[in-house]
Enzyme design. Structure first.
Site, mmCIF file in Angstrom:
data_model
loop_
_atom_site.group_PDB
_atom_site.id
_atom_site.type_symbol
_atom_site.label_atom_id
_atom_site.label_comp_id
_atom_site.label_asym_id
_atom_site.label_seq_id
_atom_site.Cartn_x
_atom_site.Cartn_y
_atom_site.Cartn_z
ATOM 1 N N GLY A 120 31.369 36.336 -10.114
ATOM 2 C CA GLY A 120 30.391 37.377 -10.416
ATOM 3 C C GLY A 120 29.169 36.752 -11.055
ATOM 4 O O GLY A 120 28.672 35.732 -10.597
ATOM 5 N N HIS A 152 42.053 27.283 -6.176
ATOM 6 C CA HIS A 152 43.172 27.107 -5.252
ATOM 7 C C HIS A 152 43.394 25.660 -4.881
ATOM 8 O O HIS A 152 44.470 25.267 -4.507
ATOM 9 C CB HIS A 152 42.944 27.936 -3.996
ATOM 10 N N TRP A 203 42.465 32.631 10.110
ATOM 11 C CA TRP A 203 43.916 32.535 9.968
ATOM 12 C C TRP A 203 44.427 31.288 10.677
ATOM 13 O O TRP A 203 44.832 31.316 11.840
ATOM 14 C CB TRP A 203 44.585 33.800 10.512
ATOM 15 N N GLU A 212 32.617 27.897 -0.891
ATOM 16 C CA GLU A 212 32.649 29.285 -1.353
ATOM 17 C C GLU A 212 33.504 29.335 -2.609
ATOM 18 O O GLU A 212 34.700 29.098 -2.549
ATOM 19 C CB GLU A 212 33.260 30.188 -0.280
ATOM 20 N N ARG A 217 31.564 43.712 9.627
ATOM 21 C CA ARG A 217 31.607 42.718 10.711
ATOM 22 C C ARG A 217 31.246 43.376 12.044
ATOM 23 O O ARG A 217 31.898 43.181 13.070
ATOM 24 C CB ARG A 217 32.995 42.085 10.747
ATOM 25 N N ASP A 240 50.494 28.083 1.104
ATOM 26 C CA ASP A 240 49.555 27.242 0.382
ATOM 27 C C ASP A 240 49.849 25.768 0.637
ATOM 28 O O ASP A 240 50.913 25.265 0.296
ATOM 29 C CB ASP A 240 49.689 27.551 -1.117
ATOM 30 N N ASP A 278 35.801 27.415 3.111
ATOM 31 C CA ASP A 278 36.258 28.748 2.750
ATOM 32 C C ASP A 278 37.013 28.737 1.429
ATOM 33 O O ASP A 278 37.904 27.927 1.225
ATOM 34 C CB ASP A 278 37.177 29.279 3.859
#
Ligand SMILES: *[C@@H]1O[C@H](CO)[C@@H](O)[C@H](O)[C@H]1NC(C)=O
Ligand SMILES: *[C@@H]1O[C@H](CO)[C@@H](O)[C@H](O)[C@H]1NC(C)=O
Ligand SMILES: *[C@@H]1O[C@H](CO)[C@@H](O)[C@H](O)[C@H]1NC(C)=O
Ligand SMILES: *[C@@H]1O[C@H](CO)[C@@H](O)[C@H](O)[C@H]1NC(C)=O
Ligand SMILES: *[C@@H]1O[C@H](CO)[C@@H](O)[C@H](O)[C@H]1NC(C)=O
Ligand SMILES: *[C@@H]1O[C@H](CO)[C@@H](O)[C@H](O)[C@H]1NC(C)=O
Length: 546
Positions: free
Chosen positions: A255, A231, A101, A251, A369, A189, A220
């Protein structure tokens, strides 16, 4: 001369700015910094992942526990993002213990330590001849309202962000400009088409990599491909990664479809992406219960070879911080062992998420985690398998050109397959632990009859039958088998005692004879290497050898 200076230099350890070629032969241990280890002397706490808060891991505590990773043969670690995170009251989704974050990325995350601590971790990794990969988040920041106070962020003006709108999934434009997250925890964003943003991100990453001697980046969520969208526009990445000057592995969620992921690898995009299609295919093929669909794995494997620019650079994984643990889907350990063997013995860079070796079994975020310390860092069977796989792969990487040879499927059966990469044949099955007397996988190998092979996982000898046939039997359960001509193992440190014993009995002298199956390094290469090295030392301010 077919060697480039770059590929020759990649034979040498570099403590700085590692290239894709230098990463190709590495294997990566992925760490959630908050969860890997506690600082020296602190009480072992009960870390409940469901609480979504900090449990206390730091860069120093990673540094103090690197033996656990290096002893398993890993040659790199990937750690959580290192930059400053949101620091306000607990959000509806907990605290930013995971590091994703973002707030002001010009600062470090002081929950994880100081600048000196991060430098000490980097230096210690390099002393061990290991690489540091750092996770970075570029496309968004975190907020707790849709009207955040931008002065607290690296980009301090609303004009550097797209205005708020909730993403309409399936609408490409919306997915690029609207905000991820939701109204409780929106992720404003950043406008990565704004030239000032592009320039400032470039300067930021160049400085970060240099300051902390980072060897590679994991980026990420730079794309999400449900709907072939993304994005961040793809052409952001070549500039960003060239500023960084290191290997970039992105990343791109997806699928089993290969095309929408494969388009993110290449000169117009990234060096590498995490291999989500292979992950899905391994789940299809090896999870128990599951579709146990070996054809699906073969299909993805073959498609990948033609559609990706370079399968040898992809990140192969079975678990990560978002997915259910393998052991949550499949409790049979042989399922894990066979799938894991595929990720190490096929094309690509193996990436192991911390705790996989401890059979952790949480499902998705946040339960996947778990803290590692309650395991007491035991040398479990999974840890031992991982160590052997790494030791064998490191040997092949260091001493041969195995890593450059493309894997092929030799045989498929309803309950398994055999792949061959270089001289190594891996016979893998999804039948699980229960022994079976009437199940076998017969493999047509290219080896001559009566060639002596060795199974590096058991150190047992296998003789090749007529027409090159070898047969895996499962009377002891569905174990993975990794076979290589015995005479190629010399120098690996594997199965050494067993081979000597066999030799003492006079039986298998050939097993100790180092072979000529592998191309020796031509003497011209050595001269060329010295030339490249002197060139590199003259043209770069950095010490190439450390
Ligand atoms: C933690 O303790 C170990 C073993 O006593 C030591 O090697 C290591 O340097 C210590 N780490 C730190 C960060 O003090
Ligand atoms: C197995 O995967 C193949 C290829 O993806 C697919 O065509 C087939 O329908 C699958 N079979 C089963 C039983 O799921
Ligand atoms: C899967 O994870 C969930 C949540 O952590 C847990 O309740 C469940 O027991 C796990 N399943 C297995 C098979 O471990
Ligand atoms: C291979 O190289 C790695 C990294 O340079 C090193 O850590 C490892 O010990 C070597 N392994 C073998 C088997 O030579
Ligand atoms: C497999 O064969 C062994 C030895 O012939 C026998 O003892 C065992 O019961 C058999 N197991 C099964 C599952 O048939
Ligand atoms: C190794 O093999 C070569 C040729 O195959 C043979 O001449 C030599 O004697 C062997 N060496 C040993 C130590 O067995």
């Amino acid at each position: 001369m077919k060697y480039s200076c770059l590929s020759v230099l990649s034979l040498f350890p570099s403590a700085f700015a590692a290239t894709a070629e230098q990463w190709r032969g590495r294997s990566i241990y992925q760490i959630i910094t908050d969860r890997f280890a506690l600082p020296n002397g602190s009480d072992q706490n009960v870390c409940d992942p469901g609480q979504q808060t900090w449990c206390g891991g730091t860069w120093n505590s990673i540094r103090s526990n690197l033996d656990y990773i290096q002893n398993a043969g890993f040659t790199a670690i990937w750690i959580s993002p290192v930059n400053q995170n949101y620091e306000g009251p607990r959000s509806p989704y907990g605290d930013p213990y995971h590091g994703y974050w973002m707030a002001d990325i010009s600062k470090l995350n002081d929950r994880f330590g100081t600048a000196d601590d991060l430098k000490a971790l980097s230096a210690e990794l390099h002393r061990r001849n290991m690489y540091l990969m750092v996770d970075v988040v570029v496309n968004n920041v975190m907020a707790t309202s849709i009207t955040p106070d931008y002065s607290k962020y690296f980009f301090k003006d609303a004009s550097f962000y797209h205005p708020y709108c909730p993403i309409q999934w399936g609408n490409t434009n919306s997915e690029q400009v609207c905000w991820m997250g939701d109204e409780k925890v929106p992720l404003p964003d950043v406008d990565t088409t704004n030239p000032t943003v592009i320039a400032q991100y470039g300067e930021w990453i160049a400085a970060l990599v240099k300051e902390y001697s980072i060897d590679g980046l994991r980026i990420d969520e730079d794309g999400i491909t449900n709907g072939h969208s993304r994005h961040v526009q793809m052409d952001f990445w070549p500039t960003f990664c060239s500023k960084a000057g290191v290997f970039c592995m992105g990343e791109v969620l997806g699928g089993q479809e290969v095309d929408p992921i494969a388009m993110y690898q290449g000169p117009g995009a990234l060096d590498s992406v995490l291999n989500f299609p292979l992950y899905s295919a391994l789940v299809s093929a090896f999870s128990i219960p599951g579709p146990q669909n070996i054809s699906a794995l073969v299909d993805i494997f073959e498609q990948s070879k033609t559609k990706f620019k370079d399968v040898g650079l992809l990140g192969n994984f079975l678990e990560n911080q978002d997915l259910p643990r393998w052991h949550n889907m499949t409790v049979d350990p042989q399922s894990l062992y066979n799938a894991m063997t595929f990720t190490f013995m096929s094309d690509g860079i193996p990436v192991v998420y911390y705790g996989q070796e401890q059979y952790f079994s949480g499902n998705s975020d946040p339960f996947n985690r778990e803290a590692l310390w309650p395991s007491n860092y035991e040398k479990t069977d999974a840890y031992k398998l991982m160590s052997t796989l790494n030791q064998f792969r490191n040997f092949l990487v260091n001493k041969t050109d195995w890593v450059k040879q493309e894997a092929q499927v030799l045989t498929t059966s309803p309950y398994g397959l055999a792949i061959m990469k270089g001289p190594v044949i891996s016979v893998l099955t999804n039948i699980g632990s229960p022994p079976r007397n009437n199940t076998h996988i017969a493999v047509r190998s290219p080896y001559a009859a009566s060639t002596a092979l060795i199974n590096i996982l058991t150190c047992q000898q296998w003789a090749v039958g007529s027409k090159g046939m070898i047969e895996a039997q499962y009377t002891l359960g569905g174990v993975p088998n990794i076979l290589i001509p015995s005479d190629m193992l010399s120098g690996s440190g594997l199965c050494g005692a067993e081979l000597k014993t066999t030799n003492d009995k006079g039986g298998k002298a050939a097993a100790l004879n180092s072979s000529n199956h592998l191309s020796p390094i031509p003497s011209g290469l050595i001269t060329f290497t010295l030339f490249c090295l002197s060139l590199a030392m003259r043209t770069s301010g950095y010490a190439m050898l450390s």
